[in-house]
Design a protein around this motif. Sequence first.
Motif, PDB file in Angstrom:
ATOM      1  N   LEU A  88       0.836  -1.196   0.000  1.00 37.98           N
ATOM      2  CA  LEU A  88       0.000   0.000   0.000  1.00 37.98           C
ATOM      3  C   LEU A  88       0.874   1.250   0.000  1.00 37.98           C
ATOM      4  CD1 LEU A  88      -2.791  -0.921   2.583  1.00 37.98           C
ATOM      5  CD2 LEU A  88      -2.690  -1.399   0.133  1.00 37.98           C
ATOM      6  N   PRO A  89       0.363   2.348  -0.558  1.00 37.78           N
ATOM      7  CA  PRO A  89       1.090   3.608  -0.411  1.00 37.78           C
ATOM      8  C   PRO A  89       1.252   3.915   1.082  1.00 37.78           C
ATOM      9  CG  PRO A  89      -0.779   3.854  -1.921  1.00 37.78           C
ATOM     10  CD  PRO A  89      -0.900   2.510  -1.289  1.00 37.78           C
ATOM     11  N   ASP A  90       2.334   4.563   1.457  1.00 37.25           N
ATOM     12  CA  ASP A  90       2.532   4.892   2.872  1.00 37.25           C
ATOM     13  C   ASP A  90       1.439   5.842   3.343  1.00 37.25           C
ATOM     14  OD1 ASP A  90       4.743   3.281   3.097  1.00 37.25           O
ATOM     15  OD2 ASP A  90       6.186   4.904   2.820  1.00 37.25           O
ATOM     16  N   PRO A  91       0.813   5.527   4.475  1.00 36.92           N
ATOM     17  CA  PRO A  91      -0.277   6.373   4.966  1.00 36.92           C
ATOM     18  C   PRO A  91       0.231   7.699   5.523  1.00 36.92           C
ATOM     19  CG  PRO A  91       0.159   4.602   6.515  1.00 36.92           C
ATOM     20  CD  PRO A  91       1.037   4.363   5.323  1.00 36.92           C
ATOM     21  N   SER A  92      -0.657   8.684   5.546  1.00 40.63           N
ATOM     22  CA  SER A  92      -0.348   9.986   6.163  1.00 40.63           C
ATOM     23  C   SER A  92      -0.386   9.876   7.676  1.00 40.63           C
ATOM     24  CB  SER A  92      -1.372  11.028   5.708  1.00 40.63           C
ATOM     25  OG  SER A  92      -1.433  11.073   4.309  1.00 40.63           O
ATOM     26  N   ALA A  93      -1.238   8.984   8.197  1.00 45.28           N
ATOM     27  CA  ALA A  93      -1.341   8.752   9.636  1.00 45.28           C
ATOM     28  C   ALA A  93      -1.478   7.254   9.866  1.00 45.28           C
ATOM     29  CB  ALA A  93      -2.534   9.487  10.226  1.00 45.28           C
ATOM     30  N   PHE A  94      -0.804   6.768  10.904  1.00 46.28           N
ATOM     31  CA  PHE A  94      -0.769   5.343  11.224  1.00 46.28           C
ATOM     32  C   PHE A  94      -0.833   5.218  12.743  1.00 46.28           C
ATOM     33  CE2 PHE A  94       1.772   1.682  12.571  1.00 46.28           C
ATOM     34  CZ  PHE A  94       1.285   0.664  11.776  1.00 46.28           C
ATOM     35  N   GLN A  95      -1.812   4.468  13.237  1.00 44.22           N
ATOM     36  CA  GLN A  95      -1.935   4.277  14.688  1.00 44.22           C
ATOM     37  C   GLN A  95      -2.093   2.800  14.975  1.00 44.22           C
ATOM     38  OE1 GLN A  95      -4.373   6.989  16.998  1.00 44.22           O
ATOM     39  NE2 GLN A  95      -5.227   5.245  18.114  1.00 44.22           N
ATOM     40  N   PHE A  96      -1.262   2.271  15.879  1.00 46.86           N
ATOM     41  CA  PHE A  96      -1.256   0.864  16.262  1.00 46.86           C
ATOM     42  C   PHE A  96      -1.930   0.753  17.618  1.00 46.86           C
ATOM     43  CE2 PHE A  96       0.556  -3.000  18.003  1.00 46.86           C
ATOM     44  CZ  PHE A  96       0.765  -3.829  16.919  1.00 46.86           C
TER      45      PHE A  96
ATOM     46  N   THR B  86      -5.719   6.300  -8.923  1.00 47.43           N
ATOM     47  CA  THR B  86      -5.008   5.011  -8.937  1.00 47.43           C
ATOM     48  C   THR B  86      -4.579   4.590  -7.540  1.00 47.43           C
ATOM     49  OG1 THR B  86      -2.940   6.169  -9.441  1.00 47.43           O
ATOM     50  CG2 THR B  86      -4.178   5.264 -11.317  1.00 47.43           C
ATOM     51  N   GLN B  87      -4.175   5.542  -6.695  1.00 48.19           N
ATOM     52  CA  GLN B  87      -3.764   5.212  -5.329  1.00 48.19           C
ATOM     53  C   GLN B  87      -4.951   4.732  -4.499  1.00 48.19           C
ATOM     54  OE1 GLN B  87      -2.091   9.152  -4.710  1.00 48.19           O
ATOM     55  NE2 GLN B  87      -0.100   8.209  -4.291  1.00 48.19           N
ATOM     56  N   ALA B  88      -6.076   5.442  -4.604  1.00 47.63           N
ATOM     57  CA  ALA B  88      -7.279   5.034  -3.871  1.00 47.63           C
ATOM     58  C   ALA B  88      -7.725   3.645  -4.324  1.00 47.63           C
ATOM     59  CB  ALA B  88      -8.393   6.052  -4.068  1.00 47.63           C
ATOM     60  N   ALA B  89      -7.685   3.399  -5.619  1.00 47.46           N
ATOM     61  CA  ALA B  89      -8.094   2.097  -6.147  1.00 47.46           C
ATOM     62  C   ALA B  89      -7.171   0.983  -5.665  1.00 47.46           C
ATOM     63  CB  ALA B  89      -8.123   2.139  -7.676  1.00 47.46           C
ATOM     64  N   THR B  90      -5.874   1.244  -5.599  1.00 48.25           N
ATOM     65  CA  THR B  90      -4.920   0.238  -5.107  1.00 48.25           C
ATOM     66  C   THR B  90      -5.272  -0.186  -3.695  1.00 48.25           C
ATOM     67  OG1 THR B  90      -3.112   1.025  -6.500  1.00 48.25           O
ATOM     68  CG2 THR B  90      -2.494  -0.175  -4.503  1.00 48.25           C
ATOM     69  N   ILE B  91      -5.539   0.779  -2.824  1.00 46.72           N
ATOM     70  CA  ILE B  91      -5.865   0.477  -1.428  1.00 46.72           C
ATOM     71  C   ILE B  91      -7.193  -0.263  -1.338  1.00 46.72           C
ATOM     72  CG2 ILE B  91      -6.394   1.479   0.828  1.00 46.72           C
ATOM     73  CD1 ILE B  91      -4.522   3.859  -0.075  1.00 46.72           C
ATOM     74  N   LEU B  92      -8.225   0.287  -1.959  1.00 46.24           N
ATOM     75  CA  LEU B  92      -9.562  -0.296  -1.841  1.00 46.24           C
ATOM     76  C   LEU B  92      -9.652  -1.689  -2.464  1.00 46.24           C
ATOM     77  CD1 LEU B  92     -11.638   2.921  -2.499  1.00 46.24           C
ATOM     78  CD2 LEU B  92     -11.402   1.702  -0.320  1.00 46.24           C
ATOM     79  N   ASN B  93      -8.975  -1.907  -3.582  1.00 44.60           N
ATOM     80  CA  ASN B  93      -9.003  -3.221  -4.223  1.00 44.60           C
ATOM     81  C   ASN B  93      -8.191  -4.261  -3.449  1.00 44.60           C
ATOM     82  OD1 ASN B  93     -10.728  -2.516  -6.353  1.00 44.60           O
ATOM     83  ND2 ASN B  93      -9.026  -1.659  -7.511  1.00 44.60           N
ATOM     84  N   ALA B  94      -7.203  -3.821  -2.681  1.00 47.07           N
ATOM     85  CA  ALA B  94      -6.387  -4.757  -1.894  1.00 47.07           C
ATOM     86  C   ALA B  94      -7.154  -5.324  -0.709  1.00 47.07           C
ATOM     87  CB  ALA B  94      -5.115  -4.064  -1.410  1.00 47.07           C
TER      88      ALA B  94
END
Length: 123
Positions: free
Chosen positions: A16-24, A63-71
């Motif tokens: 996936l493209p690197d997210p702008s925000a990531f919380q674990f 294309t970026q949104a589609a990559t994430i959503l299709n994955a």
Amino acid sequence: MALITITKANGTSVALPDPSAFQFDVQDVDGSTAGRNQSGYMFRDRVAVKIKVECQWQHLKQTQAATILNAITDQFFTVTCPDPRTGSNISFTAYCGDRTVPAYNLRTGKWIWSELNVNFIER
């Protein structure tokens, strides 16, 4: 190397493209007998510890949104991401919560999405 990789049920891996925000998040799951007595004393019946990863991407091209959503279309998939508890990557079977993708702008016939929000929740 990508921060987050999704492995689909058919074995295909998608970086996936690197997210702008990531919380674990680490979440305790309690059984039905957890609660407080009349004195306020807490009783717990922890039955599992689960992971939730909250991600946000901002200003995505189509294309970026589609990559994430299709994955993340499978009911369950494997998420590989950094684990702050160990300093290395962790992989876990997950599903995703609601996917929120507000539109930002239509430029030259192609949408730009203001953000995409999704949570990956351990099965």
